[in-house]
Scaffold this active site. Structure first.
Site, PDB file in Angstrom:
ATOM      1  N   LYS A  75       0.685  -1.589   0.094  1.00 42.54           N
ATOM      2  CA  LYS A  75       0.167   0.283   0.231  1.00 42.54           C
ATOM      3  C   LYS A  75       1.076   1.083  -0.325  1.00 42.54           C
ATOM      4  O   LYS A  75       0.717   2.353   1.037  1.00 42.54           O
ATOM      5  CB  LYS A  75      -0.207   0.051   1.154  1.00 42.54           C
ATOM      6  CG  LYS A  75      -1.675  -1.332   1.380  1.00 42.54           C
ATOM      7  CD  LYS A  75      -2.593  -0.983   2.618  1.00 42.54           C
ATOM      8  CE  LYS A  75      -3.767  -2.364   2.947  1.00 42.54           C
ATOM      9  NZ  LYS A  75      -3.731  -2.765   1.350  1.00 42.54           N
ATOM     10  N   CYS A  76       2.037   1.358  -0.495  1.00 42.62           N
ATOM     11  CA  CYS A  76       3.214   2.330  -0.842  1.00 42.62           C
ATOM     12  C   CYS A  76       2.594   2.878  -2.475  1.00 42.62           C
ATOM     13  O   CYS A  76       2.085   2.154  -3.284  1.00 42.62           O
ATOM     14  CB  CYS A  76       4.503   1.669  -0.339  1.00 42.62           C
ATOM     15  SG  CYS A  76       5.850   3.042  -0.612  1.00 42.62           S
ATOM     16  N   ALA A  77       3.248   4.546  -2.300  1.00 43.37           N
ATOM     17  CA  ALA A  77       3.568   5.050  -3.842  1.00 43.37           C
ATOM     18  C   ALA A  77       4.506   4.620  -4.426  1.00 43.37           C
ATOM     19  O   ALA A  77       3.803   4.545  -5.716  1.00 43.37           O
ATOM     20  CB  ALA A  77       3.305   6.772  -3.403  1.00 43.37           C
ATOM     21  N   TYR A  78       5.158   3.528  -4.271  1.00 43.57           N
ATOM     22  CA  TYR A  78       5.883   2.878  -4.862  1.00 43.57           C
ATOM     23  C   TYR A  78       5.585   1.852  -4.850  1.00 43.57           C
ATOM     24  O   TYR A  78       6.687   1.064  -5.565  1.00 43.57           O
ATOM     25  CB  TYR A  78       7.868   3.151  -4.280  1.00 43.57           C
ATOM     26  CG  TYR A  78       8.326   3.864  -3.661  1.00 43.57           C
ATOM     27  CD1 TYR A  78       8.402   5.169  -5.015  1.00 43.57           C
ATOM     28  CD2 TYR A  78       7.824   4.734  -2.550  1.00 43.57           C
ATOM     29  CE1 TYR A  78       8.965   6.467  -4.530  1.00 43.57           C
ATOM     30  CE2 TYR A  78       8.860   5.966  -2.244  1.00 43.57           C
ATOM     31  CZ  TYR A  78       9.142   6.887  -3.613  1.00 43.57           C
ATOM     32  OH  TYR A  78      10.013   8.262  -3.389  1.00 43.57           O
ATOM     33  N   THR A  79       4.426   0.975  -4.866  1.00 46.97           N
ATOM     34  CA  THR A  79       3.935   0.159  -5.072  1.00 46.97           C
ATOM     35  C   THR A  79       4.621  -1.015  -6.587  1.00 46.97           C
ATOM     36  O   THR A  79       4.594  -1.396  -7.035  1.00 46.97           O
ATOM     37  CB  THR A  79       3.150  -0.870  -4.535  1.00 46.97           C
ATOM     38  OG1 THR A  79       2.894  -0.451  -2.586  1.00 46.97           O
ATOM     39  CG2 THR A  79       1.749  -1.718  -4.373  1.00 46.97           C
TER      40      THR A  79
END
Length: 182
Positions: A34-38
């Site tokens: 659930k990360c912006a980098y996912t």
């Protein structure tokens, strides 16, 4: 010492020695669902498929230390990767990468390849620094991992060669890895 002296637990609970990767170029990534980098999972998987038959391996370690972005259990993290990004590279059990409970592998990786500092001219890194200062200011200094999707490149002898920060996307360094495995 090398990474081959460490053990880790797969998402399914199986304990393995990293010595099984001896002789391969290895990319070790701390991940979160659930990360912006996912979305980097997509390019990581492409890189893995492109190079896996050339003595290359990639392993992911889910981590919930950054903004609680990996809230489920290890098997849930692995399932997310498979279902949403088609990930076929090994996903291990959730670990901590910073602090007193950091997995020994990540303690070693940080010692071997310290943080290079923030590139203030890079908008993504400038944003990351601002986000860390608000959420985890204790990680701004030192060699702590700054956020999810920090990646470590290890050569076939187990030597840590490079640390790629979260803002460095797989397409930014795929040529470097391809050159290394030639």
């Amino acid at each position: 010492m090398s990474i081959y002296e460490f053990e880790a637990v797969r998402a399914n609970g199986e304990k393995i020695s990293l010595s099984q990767y001896k002789g391969k170029t290895l990319l070790i990534v701390n991940t979160a669902s659930k990360c912006a980098y996912t979305p980097q999972f997509e390019d990581l998987q492409k890189l893995y498929l492109q190079l896996k038959d050339q003595n290359f391996e990639m392993i992911g370690f889910p981590c919930n230390q950054f903004g609680a972005q990996e809230p489920g259990d290890s098997q849930g993290a692995e399932e997310f990767c498979k279902l949403n990004y088609g990930v076929t590279f090994p996903i291990f059990a959730k670990v901590e990468v910073n602090g007193k409970d950091a997995h020994p592998l990540f303690q070693y990786l940080k010692e071997e390849m310290p943080f290079r500092g923030f590139d203030e001219s890079n908008g993504s890194e400038k944003f990351l620094k601002m986000m860390i200062s608000q959420k985890n200011p204790e990680w701004l200094t030192g060699d702590e991992i700054k956020w999810n999707f920090t990646k470590f490149l290890v050569d076939p002898s187990g030597t840590v060669l490079r640390r790629y920060e979260p803002s460095e996307e797989p397409r930014d360094f795929e040529q470097e890895i391809a050159e290394l495995i030639k």
